[in-house]
Design an enzyme around this catalytic site. Structure first.
Site, mmCIF file in Angstrom:
data_model
loop_
_atom_site.group_PDB
_atom_site.id
_atom_site.type_symbol
_atom_site.label_atom_id
_atom_site.label_comp_id
_atom_site.label_asym_id
_atom_site.label_seq_id
_atom_site.Cartn_x
_atom_site.Cartn_y
_atom_site.Cartn_z
ATOM 1 N N SER A 145 0.865 -1.177 0.000
ATOM 2 C CA SER A 145 0.000 0.000 0.000
ATOM 3 C C SER A 145 0.899 1.223 0.000
ATOM 4 O O SER A 145 2.073 1.152 0.394
ATOM 5 C CB SER A 145 -0.870 0.004 1.267
ATOM 6 O OG SER A 145 -1.502 1.248 1.455
ATOM 7 N N TYR A 158 -2.063 -0.562 10.536
ATOM 8 C CA TYR A 158 -1.997 -0.871 9.108
ATOM 9 C C TYR A 158 -0.663 -0.449 8.501
ATOM 10 O O TYR A 158 -0.008 -1.231 7.794
ATOM 11 C CB TYR A 158 -3.158 -0.174 8.400
ATOM 12 C CG TYR A 158 -3.294 -0.503 6.936
ATOM 13 C CD1 TYR A 158 -3.662 -1.772 6.525
ATOM 14 C CD2 TYR A 158 -3.093 0.478 5.957
ATOM 15 C CE1 TYR A 158 -3.818 -2.073 5.173
ATOM 16 C CE2 TYR A 158 -3.242 0.189 4.619
ATOM 17 C CZ TYR A 158 -3.596 -1.091 4.224
ATOM 18 O OH TYR A 158 -3.744 -1.373 2.888
#
Length: 277
Positions: A145, A158
């Site tokens: 990501s 995350y």
């Protein structure tokens, strides 16, 4: 950069039952790839396989129910997938979860859960597939990501997991490419997906303001950018121009990026104390 074809190649996709994993699987089927989709929910896997074969009649799509946090199960699933389709030519590590919240309020078990799936899940799947990728001189494709390249308010679980994945993938590139294995890293910014739709119900205002300084992309836009990158031997693939601009800014003008983030957060800041009242 050389063109790399997926035609007649066997590609394993973890997290292949929805979102980006399913969308990439459909695109690969359109190129003539043979697929094995892996995820925990057998019913959703069957539905995903049906979607692909409906769109591409004659496509070869197998499924394997798998919890990627289980090392032994990952080995068994990869071996079964390889046996069924004569080896593994590419592994796309896409399985992952997204959690957000004020650092002080996020339970420790959430940090552990996110790391177990987003980092150790990739580790388990990769180690299980590695002997097959060595034999095929195949491809390892890890979906990280943009949150693995920069920080974001509220994404402490995350971002930590995706930074770990980026670091692992960087090491594997040096170790596996001499074996003939192509290693690629996908780092999208936020895009429309079931995971993000669920996040939108509870995300903090600071996270929304900070993360969405780069507007949410469409799933189709992300797939187009990813497939374009996968057509080459490029290592780092950042779909969409705005995300690439953000990554460049983080590398060449990090102070400017931090000031921009600070301004976005300051305009809506509540903090953990206000949120808990």
């Amino acid at each position: 950069m050389s063109k790399l074809s997926f035609k007649d190649k066997h590609v394993v996709v973890t997290g292949g039952n929805s979102g980006l994993g399913l969308a990439l699987a459909k695109a690969l089927a359109g190129q003539g790839a043979r697929l094995t989709l892996m995820a925990r929910d057998a019913d959703k896997l069957a539905s995903a396989a049906g979607e692909i074969t409906a769109a591409y009649p004659g496509a070869v799509v197998n499924t394997q129910s798998l919890d990627v946090t289980n090392e032994e199960a990952a080995a068994a699933a990869m071996n079964a997938a390889a046996e069924a389709q004569g080896g593994i030519d590419a592994l796309i590590n896409n399985a992952g979860i997204l959690r957000e919240g004020y650092f002080q309020n996020v339970p420790m078990e959430v940090f552990r859960q996110v790391m177990e799936i987003n980092y150790f899940g990739v580790l388990n799947a990769t180690r299980a597939a590695l002997p097959h990728l060595q034999r095929s001189k195949g491809r390892l494709i890890n979906v990280a990501s943009m949150a693995g390249l920069v920080g974001a308010f509220g994404y402490s679980p995350y971002c930590a997991s995706k930074h770990a994945l980026v670091g692992l993938t960087s090491c594997l590139r040096y170790e596996l490419e001499p074996m003939g294995i192509t290693v690629q890293l996908i780092c999208p910014a936020e895009f429309d997906s079931p995971m993000v739709d669920e996040l939108d119900k509870t995300r903090t205002p600071e996270n929304r303001a900070h993360v969405l300084t780069i507007p949410k992309a469409t799933l189709d836009g992300i797939v187009t950018g990813v497939m374009k990158g996968l057509d080459t031997d490029r290592y780092e693939i950042v779909p969409t121009g705005m995300a690439r601009a953000g990554v460049k800014l983080s590398r060449f003008a990090p102070g400017l990026l931090r000031r921009s983030g600070n301004r976005a957060i300051a305009g809506v800041y509540r903090g953990p104390v206000a949120a808990s009242v």
